[in-house]
Motif scaffolding. Structure first.
Motif: not given
Length: 202
Positions: A88-90, A94-96, A123-127, A135-136
């Motif tokens: 989900a983070a990945y 990618l959308i970010g 990007f904050e959500q991925a983190i 990478e994020a």
């Protein structure tokens, strides 16, 4: 044109098509100098979010084998390592990145401004989903430096200290992250005015 712009001798092009739950991947290697197609190879894979990293590794290793390219041991380690175990983070990452592209290359100020805030939040959500996603953190660092520079520090009120924090965290998780190292060099050069440290990082 791309090869000349990037100042490279070869370009590896990849195209992918989804057909009945299978993905056909077409790879072509171009000789930029002589404007020739040197090599091409089709791959048929069933790709899902669950096996996307496995397919990336498989295709990368197949290409290097076919082209008889030599990979250093460190390069092999990086190929074999997943950037994150959180799919989900990945996906959010990618959308970010797509919104980041729109922010940097959009045609009007409203579009680029909206894309900035969307990319930042993604990007904050991925983190938030994976606090070990180097990478994020790295892309947030790069994004904060260039966005702050491009907007005179106004857009999003990005403090350059954020870039330093994100860079430090990314390098803590992955000391060889190229984007984090680049951002560190930019910080040393343009914020700390430390040319020696910047040159070392470059």
């Amino acid at each position: 044109e791309i090869g000349k712009e990037l100042n490279v001798d070869y370009i590896l092009e990849c195209e992918a098509q989804n057909i009945q739950h299978k993905t056909l991947i077409g790879l072509q290697l171009f000789d930029v100098v002589n404007n020739k197609n040197l090599w091409s190879e089709p791959y048929e894979k069933e790709i899902s979010l669950d096996n996307i990293f496995e397919v990336q590794r498989e295709v990368t290793l197949a290409v290097t084998h076919d082209l008889k390219a030599k990979l250093a041991s460190e390069e092999k380690k990086r190929i074999e390592r997943n950037p994150t175990d959180n799919i989900a983070a990945y996906n959010i990452y990618l959308i970010g990145k797509e919104y980041k592209r729109i922010h940097l290359f959009g045609l009007d100020r409203k579009t680029t401004s909206d894309a900035f805030y969307k990319a930042k939040r993604l990007f904050e959500q991925a983190i938030e989903l994976d606090s070990t996603y180097s990478e994020a953190y790295a892309v947030m660092a790069v994004f904060s430096v260039f966005s702050s520079a491009a907007s005179g520090g106004e857009l999003g009120k990005f403090d350059l200290n954020d870039a330093f924090v994100y860079t430090s965290k990314s390098l803590e998780l992955d000391p060889e992250n190229i984007f984090a190292i680049l951002t560190q060099a930019i910080i040393e050069r343009w914020i700390n005015w430390n040319y020696v440290a910047a040159e070392h990082q470059y």
